[in-house]
Design an enzyme around this catalytic site. Structure first.
Site, short mmCIF file in Angstrom:
data_model
loop_
_atom_site.label_atom_id
_atom_site.label_comp_id
_atom_site.label_asym_id
_atom_site.label_seq_id
_atom_site.Cartn_x
_atom_site.Cartn_y
_atom_site.Cartn_z
CB SER A 44 -5.48 4.51 2.68
OG SER A 44 -4.83 4.50 1.41
CG ASP A 156 -2.42 2.27 2.20
OD1 ASP A 156 -3.14 2.39 3.35
OD2 ASP A 156 -2.69 2.42 1.13
#
Length: 268
Positions: A44, A156
């Site tokens: 991320s 993510d």
């Protein structure tokens, strides 16, 4: 004369939204102390910051840029079917920061982690263009529209590896150092939809961290307090806190390097 062996240090940069700007401060301090990094694995925001460092985007320029970035500069709320944010704005920013380069162009070995939404598997990007992989890695479920890439629907990487220590171990370095910018979910107040999504990710991330972090040689945990994952206006605070955490950890890092050097010298 004995050769001074310097270990191959692999960094695992974790997820945390705006809190991930602390990675910038950590990398600045590493650079100032002459700590050479052989590889980076990012999840991320850790993937975004790690990738820019790996292609030699100036880490101080990046810090100055953060001071002027606001939430409105990063999101384009168009309510697509699978997320609140389309992601075109941040895709353009990623292209700029990574200089349009590929994994193969990086000066430091770099991998990014995303999650296959269909299978639940971790997806480790090691080759090809950086920007689409980073865009996938930062796609917070329910906030950013998932990325369709290589026949997969990706979200993510924090869903499977908040601080990707175990994946970093796969780089086969000598020392693995994690940077954990996750949030203590018990301190996270719920005020809106983004807070609900963030808190769910925090709870899940804390569980995953208990599985990942023990494998690191050292974990740097910046004291980010109440800074939330969407507090992009507090980026300069995050950078300074990251710097402080790295400076505090430097004696331990030096000890690990010295210990490695002594052990290598003993075996010839």
């Amino acid at each position: 004369m004995r050769k001074n062996h310097f270990p191959r240090i692999i960094l695992a940069l974790g997820a945390g939204g705006a809190r991930g700007f602390a990675h910038i401060g950590v990398l600045q301090v590493f650079q100032e102390h002459g700590i050479t990094v052989a590889g980076i694995v990012g999840t991320s925001m850790g993937a975004l910051i790690g990738s820019t460092y790996a292609v030699k985007t100036d880490i101080y320029y990046l810090g100055r840029l953060v001071e002027y970035l606001g939430w409105e500069d990063l999101v384009d709320i168009r309510f697509p079917r699978l997320g609140l944010v389309d992601g075109a704005k941040i895709q353009a920013l990623i292209e700029l920061l990574t200089k349009g380069k590929s994994f193969e162009d990086a000066f430091i070995k770099f991998w990014a982690v995303a999650t296959d939404l269909e299978t639940g598997e971790e997806v480790i990007f090691k080759k090809g263009p950086l920007a689409p992989a980073i865009r996938a890695s930062i796609s917070i479920p329910g906030v950013f529209k998932p990325v369709e890439l290589d026949g997969r629907t990706l979200v993510d990487g924090a869903v499977v590896a908040g601080v990707p220590i175990k994946i970093a171990k796969m780089m086969r370095g000598d020392l693995t150092i994690g940077v954990n910018v996750g949030f203590d979910h018990t301190q996270h107040q719920v005020r809106n939809l983004f807070d609900v999504i963030s808190k769910v990710m925090d709870i899940m991330g804390n569980r995953l961290d208990a599985y990942q972090l023990p494998d690191a040689d050292l974990v740097i945990t910046p004291k980010l307090g109440d800074i939330g994952v969407m507090d992009f206006g507090r980026g300069d605070e995050c950078i300074e806190i990251g710097r402080n955490a790295a400076e505090e950890a430097m004696p331990q890092i030096r000890d690990l390097i010295d210990k490695y050097s002594v052990e290598r010298n003993q075996v010839g």
